[in-house]
Design an enzyme around this catalytic site. Sequence first.
Site, PDB file in Angstrom:
ATOM      1  N   ASP A  52      19.594   2.863 -52.099  1.00  0.00           N
ATOM      2  CA  ASP A  52      19.698   4.287 -51.811  1.00  0.00           C
ATOM      3  C   ASP A  52      18.367   4.684 -51.187  1.00  0.00           C
ATOM      4  O   ASP A  52      17.304   4.476 -51.778  1.00  0.00           O
ATOM      5  CB  ASP A  52      19.950   5.109 -53.081  1.00  0.00           C
ATOM      6  CG  ASP A  52      21.367   4.957 -53.601  1.00  0.00           C
ATOM      7  OD1 ASP A  52      22.235   4.461 -52.858  1.00  0.00           O
ATOM      8  OD2 ASP A  52      21.610   5.360 -54.759  1.00  0.00           O
ATOM      9  N   HIS A  90      21.174  11.497 -49.469  1.00  0.00           N
ATOM     10  CA  HIS A  90      20.540  10.186 -49.347  1.00  0.00           C
ATOM     11  C   HIS A  90      21.477   9.297 -48.551  1.00  0.00           C
ATOM     12  O   HIS A  90      22.605   9.675 -48.245  1.00  0.00           O
ATOM     13  CB  HIS A  90      20.228   9.563 -50.713  1.00  0.00           C
ATOM     14  CG  HIS A  90      21.417   9.089 -51.478  1.00  0.00           C
ATOM     15  ND1 HIS A  90      22.236   9.943 -52.195  1.00  0.00           N
ATOM     16  CD2 HIS A  90      21.938   7.847 -51.644  1.00  0.00           C
ATOM     17  CE1 HIS A  90      23.198   9.243 -52.765  1.00  0.00           C
ATOM     18  NE2 HIS A  90      23.052   7.971 -52.444  1.00  0.00           N
ATOM     19  N   HIS A 105      23.263   5.605 -48.793  1.00  0.00           N
ATOM     20  CA  HIS A 105      23.583   4.386 -49.540  1.00  0.00           C
ATOM     21  C   HIS A 105      23.818   3.312 -48.479  1.00  0.00           C
ATOM     22  O   HIS A 105      24.725   3.433 -47.665  1.00  0.00           O
ATOM     23  CB  HIS A 105      24.843   4.603 -50.388  1.00  0.00           C
ATOM     24  CG  HIS A 105      25.307   3.367 -51.086  1.00  0.00           C
ATOM     25  ND1 HIS A 105      24.917   3.042 -52.365  1.00  0.00           N
ATOM     26  CD2 HIS A 105      26.141   2.375 -50.678  1.00  0.00           C
ATOM     27  CE1 HIS A 105      25.496   1.904 -52.713  1.00  0.00           C
ATOM     28  NE2 HIS A 105      26.235   1.478 -51.698  1.00  0.00           N
TER      29      HIS A 105
END
Length: 193
Positions: A80, A157, A159
């Site tokens: 992440d 964020h 991934h």
Amino acid sequence: MFGTTALVGTGQKKKALARRLGVLASAVALAATTAFAGAAPATAAGYFEAPYPAGESYQVSQGNGGGYSHTDAYNRYAWDLALPANYEVSATQGGTIVISNWSPYWQNGIEVIIRHPNGQCTQYAHLNRSFYEPGNWVPQGRIIGWSGSTGAASAPHLHYSVIDCNTRVSLPSTIEGYVPATGTWVRSSNTRA
């Protein structure tokens, strides 16, 4: 909320059905493209650059085997990266887009999956937007979407993971030639294309 029933109009039902059909079509496309290519090797091969423009540095908010959500086979070797919302997400290697829309797995939100010449795929999940259609070829460094917090993300964020195209199981790999740990700031050498 789970367990509640919402009354929706015909237009909303049609939109929901269209989205479900789009997700199903993406899953079928991934299965079709992987069926002819054979199984991927047990570990990732090749050099994967950071999934954002050159010179930028972002922190790994959760690394491989992280205690929050990187504990199962599908996420064990994922990262992440603490990108802000609506920031440029780049292809870490050149390849063919196989999914670029809402994931068939709601937790991933909007995702892009790219099949690379080495037979492996890279996954970019929780995007706010994706730019290309399945079947499009993109060079390494091409901006493929904007980071976000769709799906089961609690904050913006990216991934990112190298995955087996057939099973979606994450593979041991590197970013910029090493395995960055949680808390590491990864500087990108990724060029724009």
